[in-house]
Design a protein around this motif. Structure first.
Motif, PDB file in Angstrom:
ATOM      1  N   ASN A 158     -22.125  -0.398 -35.647  1.00 27.51           N
ATOM      2  CA  ASN A 158     -22.398  -0.227 -37.072  1.00 27.51           C
ATOM      3  C   ASN A 158     -23.395   0.912 -37.237  1.00 27.51           C
ATOM      4  OD1 ASN A 158     -23.127  -0.368 -39.747  1.00 27.51           O
ATOM      5  ND2 ASN A 158     -23.656  -2.536 -39.732  1.00 27.51           N
ATOM      6  N   ASP A 159     -23.023   1.938 -37.967  1.00 32.80           N
ATOM      7  CA  ASP A 159     -23.887   3.113 -38.100  1.00 32.80           C
ATOM      8  C   ASP A 159     -25.207   2.777 -38.781  1.00 32.80           C
ATOM      9  OD1 ASP A 159     -23.992   6.002 -37.567  1.00 32.80           O
ATOM     10  OD2 ASP A 159     -24.151   6.193 -39.739  1.00 32.80           O
ATOM     11  N   ALA A 160     -25.229   1.680 -39.524  1.00 32.74           N
ATOM     12  CA  ALA A 160     -26.454   1.268 -40.208  1.00 32.74           C
ATOM     13  C   ALA A 160     -27.260   0.249 -39.400  1.00 32.74           C
ATOM     14  CB  ALA A 160     -26.118   0.687 -41.578  1.00 32.74           C
ATOM     15  N   ALA A 161     -26.837  -0.012 -38.168  1.00 31.73           N
ATOM     16  CA  ALA A 161     -27.526  -1.010 -37.335  1.00 31.73           C
ATOM     17  C   ALA A 161     -28.957  -0.584 -37.066  1.00 31.73           C
ATOM     18  CB  ALA A 161     -26.773  -1.190 -36.019  1.00 31.73           C
ATOM     19  N   ASP A 162     -29.844  -1.574 -36.914  1.00 29.11           N
ATOM     20  CA  ASP A 162     -31.232  -1.251 -36.611  1.00 29.11           C
ATOM     21  C   ASP A 162     -31.389  -0.979 -35.117  1.00 29.11           C
ATOM     22  OD1 ASP A 162     -31.125  -3.763 -35.447  1.00 29.11           O
ATOM     23  OD2 ASP A 162     -32.309  -4.734 -37.018  1.00 29.11           O
ATOM     24  N   TYR A 167     -29.934  -0.903 -29.302  1.00 30.75           N
ATOM     25  CA  TYR A 167     -30.418  -0.986 -27.930  1.00 30.75           C
ATOM     26  C   TYR A 167     -29.716  -2.104 -27.166  1.00 30.75           C
ATOM     27  CZ  TYR A 167     -33.411  -1.400 -23.865  1.00 30.75           C
ATOM     28  OH  TYR A 167     -33.875  -1.457 -22.565  1.00 30.75           O
ATOM     29  N   LYS A 168     -29.457  -3.212 -27.827  1.00 32.15           N
ATOM     30  CA  LYS A 168     -28.770  -4.327 -27.184  1.00 32.15           C
ATOM     31  C   LYS A 168     -27.403  -3.904 -26.668  1.00 32.15           C
ATOM     32  CE  LYS A 168     -27.366  -9.138 -27.987  1.00 32.15           C
ATOM     33  NZ  LYS A 168     -27.312 -10.236 -28.986  1.00 32.15           N
ATOM     34  N   GLU A 169     -26.666  -3.110 -27.459  1.00 22.80           N
ATOM     35  CA  GLU A 169     -25.352  -2.624 -27.034  1.00 22.80           C
ATOM     36  C   GLU A 169     -25.468  -1.652 -25.866  1.00 22.80           C
ATOM     37  OE1 GLU A 169     -22.336  -3.581 -28.033  1.00 22.80           O
ATOM     38  OE2 GLU A 169     -23.349  -5.095 -29.244  1.00 22.80           O
ATOM     39  N   VAL A 170     -26.459  -0.779 -25.928  1.00 19.35           N
ATOM     40  CA  VAL A 170     -26.661   0.179 -24.837  1.00 19.35           C
ATOM     41  C   VAL A 170     -27.097  -0.540 -23.562  1.00 19.35           C
ATOM     42  CG1 VAL A 170     -28.131   2.071 -24.027  1.00 19.35           C
ATOM     43  CG2 VAL A 170     -27.152   2.148 -26.317  1.00 19.35           C
ATOM     44  N   ALA A 171     -28.016  -1.492 -23.694  1.00 14.02           N
ATOM     45  CA  ALA A 171     -28.492  -2.243 -22.527  1.00 14.02           C
ATOM     46  C   ALA A 171     -27.347  -2.989 -21.863  1.00 14.02           C
ATOM     47  CB  ALA A 171     -29.591  -3.220 -22.958  1.00 14.02           C
ATOM     48  N   LYS A 172     -26.439  -3.505 -22.665  1.00 16.21           N
ATOM     49  CA  LYS A 172     -25.287  -4.220 -22.120  1.00 16.21           C
ATOM     50  C   LYS A 172     -24.385  -3.260 -21.343  1.00 16.21           C
ATOM     51  CE  LYS A 172     -23.288  -6.802 -25.115  1.00 16.21           C
ATOM     52  NZ  LYS A 172     -22.422  -7.208 -26.259  1.00 16.21           N
ATOM     53  N   SER A 173     -24.143  -2.086 -21.902  1.00  9.47           N
ATOM     54  CA  SER A 173     -23.234  -1.130 -21.256  1.00  9.47           C
ATOM     55  C   SER A 173     -23.837  -0.501 -20.009  1.00  9.47           C
ATOM     56  CB  SER A 173     -22.837  -0.029 -22.249  1.00  9.47           C
ATOM     57  OG  SER A 173     -23.931   0.832 -22.520  1.00  9.47           O
ATOM     58  N   LEU A 174     -25.165  -0.400 -19.941  1.00 12.23           N
ATOM     59  CA  LEU A 174     -25.836   0.243 -18.807  1.00 12.23           C
ATOM     60  C   LEU A 174     -26.494  -0.765 -17.860  1.00 12.23           C
ATOM     61  CD1 LEU A 174     -27.554   3.297 -20.569  1.00 12.23           C
ATOM     62  CD2 LEU A 174     -25.340   3.212 -19.415  1.00 12.23           C
ATOM     63  N   ASN A 175     -26.218  -2.022 -18.091  1.00  9.95           N
ATOM     64  CA  ASN A 175     -26.767  -3.089 -17.242  1.00  9.95           C
ATOM     65  C   ASN A 175     -28.295  -3.093 -17.267  1.00  9.95           C
ATOM     66  OD1 ASN A 175     -26.484  -5.317 -15.475  1.00  9.95           O
ATOM     67  ND2 ASN A 175     -26.775  -4.012 -13.676  1.00  9.95           N
ATOM     68  N   LEU A 176     -28.840  -2.968 -18.459  1.00  3.58           N
ATOM     69  CA  LEU A 176     -30.295  -2.939 -18.622  1.00  3.58           C
ATOM     70  C   LEU A 176     -30.841  -4.236 -19.211  1.00  3.58           C
ATOM     71  CD1 LEU A 176     -30.850   0.670 -20.021  1.00  3.58           C
ATOM     72  CD2 LEU A 176     -31.214  -0.143 -17.685  1.00  3.58           C
ATOM     73  N   ALA A 177     -29.975  -5.202 -19.469  1.00  2.10           N
ATOM     74  CA  ALA A 177     -30.440  -6.460 -20.040  1.00  2.10           C
ATOM     75  C   ALA A 177     -31.238  -7.222 -18.984  1.00  2.10           C
ATOM     76  CB  ALA A 177     -29.259  -7.300 -20.510  1.00  2.10           C
ATOM     77  N   PRO A 178     -32.424  -7.714 -19.303  1.00  2.00           N
ATOM     78  CA  PRO A 178     -33.272  -8.413 -18.320  1.00  2.00           C
ATOM     79  C   PRO A 178     -32.558  -9.574 -17.640  1.00  2.00           C
ATOM     80  CG  PRO A 178     -34.516  -7.989 -20.315  1.00  2.00           C
ATOM     81  CD  PRO A 178     -33.095  -7.618 -20.619  1.00  2.00           C
ATOM     82  N   GLU A 179     -31.723 -10.310 -18.384  1.00  3.54           N
ATOM     83  CA  GLU A 179     -31.049 -11.479 -17.812  1.00  3.54           C
ATOM     84  C   GLU A 179     -30.017 -11.121 -16.755  1.00  3.54           C
ATOM     85  OE1 GLU A 179     -29.161 -10.570 -21.907  1.00  3.54           O
ATOM     86  OE2 GLU A 179     -31.156 -10.648 -21.005  1.00  3.54           O
ATOM     87  N   ASN A 180     -29.671  -9.840 -16.646  1.00  2.00           N
ATOM     88  CA  ASN A 180     -28.706  -9.403 -15.636  1.00  2.00           C
ATOM     89  C   ASN A 180     -29.356  -9.123 -14.286  1.00  2.00           C
ATOM     90  OD1 ASN A 180     -26.745  -9.565 -17.590  1.00  2.00           O
ATOM     91  ND2 ASN A 180     -26.668  -7.361 -17.983  1.00  2.00           N
ATOM     92  N   HIS A 181     -30.674  -9.291 -14.200  1.00  4.75           N
ATOM     93  CA  HIS A 181     -31.392  -8.971 -12.966  1.00  4.75           C
ATOM     94  C   HIS A 181     -32.151 -10.188 -12.457  1.00  4.75           C
ATOM     95  CE1 HIS A 181     -30.736  -4.554 -13.345  1.00  4.75           C
ATOM     96  NE2 HIS A 181     -30.641  -4.881 -14.635  1.00  4.75           N
ATOM     97  N   GLN A 182     -32.224 -10.298 -11.144  1.00 10.35           N
ATOM     98  CA  GLN A 182     -32.876 -11.439 -10.514  1.00 10.35           C
ATOM     99  C   GLN A 182     -34.359 -11.187 -10.253  1.00 10.35           C
ATOM    100  OE1 GLN A 182     -31.334 -14.383 -10.078  1.00 10.35           O
ATOM    101  NE2 GLN A 182     -29.561 -13.425 -11.055  1.00 10.35           N
ATOM    102  N   SER A 198     -37.919  -2.019 -30.093  1.00  9.85           N
ATOM    103  CA  SER A 198     -38.115  -2.829 -31.298  1.00  9.85           C
ATOM    104  C   SER A 198     -39.420  -2.451 -31.991  1.00  9.85           C
ATOM    105  CB  SER A 198     -38.135  -4.312 -30.933  1.00  9.85           C
ATOM    106  OG  SER A 198     -36.902  -4.718 -30.384  1.00  9.85           O
ATOM    107  N   GLY A 199     -40.458  -2.205 -31.187  1.00  9.49           N
ATOM    108  CA  GLY A 199     -41.745  -1.838 -31.749  1.00  9.49           C
ATOM    109  C   GLY A 199     -41.718  -0.509 -32.473  1.00  9.49           C
ATOM    110  N   LEU A 200     -40.963   0.450 -31.951  1.00  8.82           N
ATOM    111  CA  LEU A 200     -40.853   1.751 -32.618  1.00  8.82           C
ATOM    112  C   LEU A 200     -40.190   1.617 -33.979  1.00  8.82           C
ATOM    113  CD1 LEU A 200     -39.876   4.064 -29.632  1.00  8.82           C
ATOM    114  CD2 LEU A 200     -41.953   4.230 -31.021  1.00  8.82           C
ATOM    115  N   GLY A 201     -39.164   0.769 -34.042  1.00  6.04           N
ATOM    116  CA  GLY A 201     -38.518   0.534 -35.325  1.00  6.04           C
ATOM    117  C   GLY A 201     -39.460  -0.116 -36.314  1.00  6.04           C
ATOM    118  N   ALA A 202     -40.220  -1.115 -35.851  1.00  3.03           N
ATOM    119  CA  ALA A 202     -41.159  -1.817 -36.721  1.00  3.03           C
ATOM    120  C   ALA A 202     -42.310  -0.905 -37.131  1.00  3.03           C
ATOM    121  CB  ALA A 202     -41.703  -3.054 -36.003  1.00  3.03           C
TER     122      ALA A 202
END
Length: 250
Positions: A158-162, A167-182, A198-202
């Motif tokens: 969504n072009d209007a996404a925050d 970042y969640k979509e990018v982290a998923k595609s690049l395997n950057l989500a914390p839960e994907n690592h041990q 998230s902080g930069l957006g806020a």
């Protein structure tokens, strides 16, 4: 004249920009700049796609020295005002061409994504004099790199996404989500990366200049904008390099 035109062909990109800048400043302050030279140098600058987005906008529409003169005379009444305007107009481009050290993004992004460098340079230029604007531009820098990565991977969004959503979509595609690592350390670092975005957006919503402010609103200082700009640059480098590495391995 022919000899001078030949000499122009021997100039480096930065020398050509300086030559053009000196010429229009001369014309703006009562001296001459030959129209044929103006036309030829302007043509060379416009043909250089590596600097297209860093060129002052008026160069694209002022095709002759007389058109430039009408533009600068109508906009600025004193010689000093004209000098200051033209120096500021060419500063981002000359910084890019001459130093290649205007931001930590130069090495990893600018050669492929000049518009991202342009956003970064604007943020750097404004962090002291216009901290609200610098914070907004820092946020825009992160948004640009996130959308670029998703576009390159043909991932719809969504072009209007925050920022957190992008970042969640990018982290998923690049395997950057914390839960994907041990490993706990990687989980902690990647979790921190998500928090920074998230902080930069806020921060932009709270202290940036994208929204109207009340009298009680907090006014950011240079240290706030410096924090935002530096965090944005660090995250942009990390995301861009991660994306490039992933693309290389696929």
């Amino acid at each position: 004249m022919n000899e001078e035109l030949q000499n122009i062909n021997k100039l480096s990109d930065s020398q050509l920009v300086e030559y053009f800048q000196d010429g229009v400043i001369a014309r703006a302050t009562g001296s001459d700049f030959n129209n044929q030279l103006y036309i030829e140098v302007r043509k060379k600058l416009l043909e250089n796609k590596n600097i297209d987005e860093l060129l002052p906008e008026w160069i694209k529409t002022k095709r002759t020295i007389d058109q430039f003169w009408t533009f600068i005379k109508g906009g600025y009444s004193t010689y000093q005002e004209r000098r200051d305007f033209l120096w500021n107009e060419f500063a981002p481009l000359l910084n890019y061409l001459e130093t290649k050290t205007t931001s930590p993004l130069d090495e990893s992004i600018v050669f492929d994504e000049v518009h991202i460098h342009n956003q970064w340079q604007k943020a750097l230029d404004r962090k002291q004099t216009e901290p609200e604007g610098a914070i907004t531009l820092a946020r825009t820098l992160i948004e640009s790199i996130l959308k670029h990565i998703l576009d390159e991977q043909n991932i719809e969004y969504n072009d209007a996404a925050d920022l957190p959503e992008l970042y969640k979509e990018v982290a998923k595609s690049l395997n950057l989500a914390p839960e994907n690592h041990q490993e706990q350390i990687f989980k902690q670092i990647l979790g921190g990366s998500s928090s920074i975005v998230s902080g930069l957006g806020a921060l932009r919503n709270k202290l940036g200049d994208a929204h109207g402010k009340s009298k009680k609103s907090i006014k950011p200082s240079e240290r706030h904008s410096e924090l935002a700009v530096n965090l944005a640059g660090t995250m942009a480098i990390f995301l861009f390099k991660t994306f490039k590495e992933a693309a290389k391995n696929n």
